[in-house]
Design a protein around this motif. Structure first.
Motif, short mmCIF file in Angstrom:
data_model
loop_
_atom_site.label_atom_id
_atom_site.label_comp_id
_atom_site.label_asym_id
_atom_site.label_seq_id
_atom_site.Cartn_x
_atom_site.Cartn_y
_atom_site.Cartn_z
N LEU A 112 -14.41 3.28 6.86
CA LEU A 112 -15.62 4.10 6.85
C LEU A 112 -15.40 5.46 7.50
N VAL A 113 -14.43 5.54 8.43
CA VAL A 113 -14.23 6.79 9.15
C VAL A 113 -13.01 7.55 8.65
N ILE A 114 -12.24 6.95 7.74
CA ILE A 114 -11.11 7.64 7.14
C ILE A 114 -11.61 8.50 5.98
N PRO A 115 -11.20 9.77 5.87
CA PRO A 115 -11.64 10.60 4.75
C PRO A 115 -11.40 9.92 3.41
N SER A 116 -12.41 9.97 2.56
CA SER A 116 -12.36 9.25 1.29
C SER A 116 -11.19 9.67 0.41
N ILE A 117 -10.89 10.96 0.43
CA ILE A 117 -9.81 11.44 -0.43
C ILE A 117 -8.47 10.87 0.01
N LEU A 118 -8.30 10.59 1.32
CA LEU A 118 -7.06 9.98 1.81
C LEU A 118 -6.97 8.53 1.35
N ILE A 119 -8.11 7.84 1.31
CA ILE A 119 -8.12 6.47 0.79
C ILE A 119 -7.68 6.48 -0.67
N SER A 120 -8.24 7.40 -1.45
CA SER A 120 -7.88 7.50 -2.86
C SER A 120 -6.40 7.80 -3.02
N LEU A 121 -5.89 8.74 -2.23
CA LEU A 121 -4.48 9.09 -2.30
C LEU A 121 -3.60 7.90 -1.91
N GLY A 122 -3.98 7.20 -0.85
CA GLY A 122 -3.19 6.07 -0.39
C GLY A 122 -3.13 4.94 -1.40
N VAL A 123 -4.29 4.59 -1.99
CA VAL A 123 -4.31 3.53 -2.99
C VAL A 123 -3.48 3.92 -4.21
N GLY A 124 -3.60 5.19 -4.62
CA GLY A 124 -2.82 5.65 -5.76
C GLY A 124 -1.32 5.57 -5.50
N LEU A 125 -0.91 5.95 -4.28
CA LEU A 125 0.51 5.89 -3.93
C LEU A 125 1.03 4.45 -3.90
N ILE A 126 0.21 3.54 -3.38
CA ILE A 126 0.61 2.14 -3.33
C ILE A 126 0.84 1.60 -4.74
N PHE A 127 -0.06 1.90 -5.65
CA PHE A 127 0.10 1.43 -7.03
C PHE A 127 1.33 2.05 -7.67
N ASN A 128 1.58 3.32 -7.38
CA ASN A 128 2.78 3.96 -7.93
C ASN A 128 4.04 3.32 -7.41
N GLN A 129 4.09 3.05 -6.10
CA GLN A 129 5.27 2.46 -5.49
C GLN A 129 5.52 1.04 -5.99
N LEU A 130 4.44 0.33 -6.32
CA LEU A 130 4.59 -1.03 -6.83
C LEU A 130 4.84 -1.07 -8.33
N GLY A 131 4.85 0.09 -8.95
CA GLY A 131 5.08 0.16 -10.39
C GLY A 131 3.91 -0.31 -11.22
N LEU A 132 2.71 -0.27 -10.63
CA LEU A 132 1.51 -0.70 -11.34
C LEU A 132 0.80 0.50 -11.94
#
Length: 278
Positions: A112-132
């Motif tokens: 809730l206190v982490i900037p939303s755009i960083l959450i979006s960036l982090g989730v996107g990077l995780i999916f990229n790293q996992l090849g999803l």
């Protein structure tokens, strides 16, 4: 007759200004959406008609409005159901202390206190790293849950914190199993709160922009589609779209409120019938 103090009128004026600040932009967009065929994006209005609402249902030169609406609707329903189920399960689990419960609680609400755009960036990077594949129904779904689940958890924690356990004890004394107690006692009692969690889950997902920006993939949700339209649509059709989506949001809220009212009436009627029987 006692006169109201001057502070009452001052605070009333502040409240009116606050309401205008909240709903003034929505009202402005709603008014401008009813312009005539030659209307523009600013005042003064050029005629009054439903032209831009009719135009909205025609094939647009840019974007995929109704495809984006369907995606946002499906995603909102998925997020709503998941938020309700997980929040109830977590609320039940946290009724008893267990090792690491405090750490798990703070980890759950940290998003809730982490900037939303960083959450979006982090989730996107995780999916990229996992090849999803980055897609609105997978990565977009996950990133939106980081926004809706903390609200659902906080509501359920508050509900179960003041829940009277004597109802469950009475059910068990009558021979009810744990599942029967949950289904026929606990869930009916907390039903209005579940509707509140569902409303939070759906509306927060339906309107979410930042957490979906980098996780939606090739297909936009409705907020992303509207944002894209602001760069290349120069007619009031975008105002018509905004008016319809706002009306849809109010309809959803009204449906949930009516559901709470119906549940309350039904509970009161059952209580009255039980009292007469006794």
């Amino acid at each position: 007759m006692d006169r109201r103090p001057r502070s009452f009128y001052v605070l009333s004026a502040v409240f009116v200004l606050f309401v205008l600040f909240l709903y003034g932009p929505i009202l402005t967009i709603g008014i401008l959406s009813f312009q005539g065929p030659q209307g523009g994006l600013t005042f003064p209005m050029n005629g009054v008609s439903l032209h831009w609402f009719r135009d909205l249902f025609q094939e647009q030169a840019v974007g995929d409005i109704w495809g984006a609406f369907r995606r946002s609707l499906v995603l909102g329903l998925l997020v709503m159901v998941t938020t309700v189920v997980v929040s109830v399960m977590a609320g039940l689990a946290f009724r008893k202390r267990f090792a690491g419960s405090g750490l798990l609680f703070y980890a759950a609400i940290t998003s809730l206190v982490i900037p939303s755009i960083l959450i979006s960036l982090g989730v996107g990077l995780i999916f990229n790293q996992l090849g999803l594949k980055i897609h609105w129904a997978t990565s977009g779904f996950g990133s939106q849950l980081t926004w809706t689940l903390p609200f659902g958890l906080l509501i359920m924690f508050a509900v179960f914190n003041r829940f009277d356990k004597s109802y469950e004890e009475a059910a068990r004394d009558q021979g009810a199993t744990a599942w029967q107690t949950l289904r026929h006692v606990v869930l009916p009692i907390i039903a209005p709160s579940l509707i509140g969690v569902a409303l939070f889950g759906f509306t927060l997902s339906y309107d979410e922009f930042a957490r979906t920006l980098l996780t939606a993939g090739s297909y936009n949700t409705l907020p992303l589609e509207i944002f894209g339209m602001t760069t290349n649509v120069t007619t009031p059709v975008i105002y018509a779209l905004g008016t319809l989506t706002t009306a849809f949001s109010f309809v959803i809220i009204a449906v949930f409120l009516v559901s709470v009212w119906v549940i309350g009436r039904r509970r009161a009627r059952h209580g009255s019938d039980a009292g007469k029987a006794a």
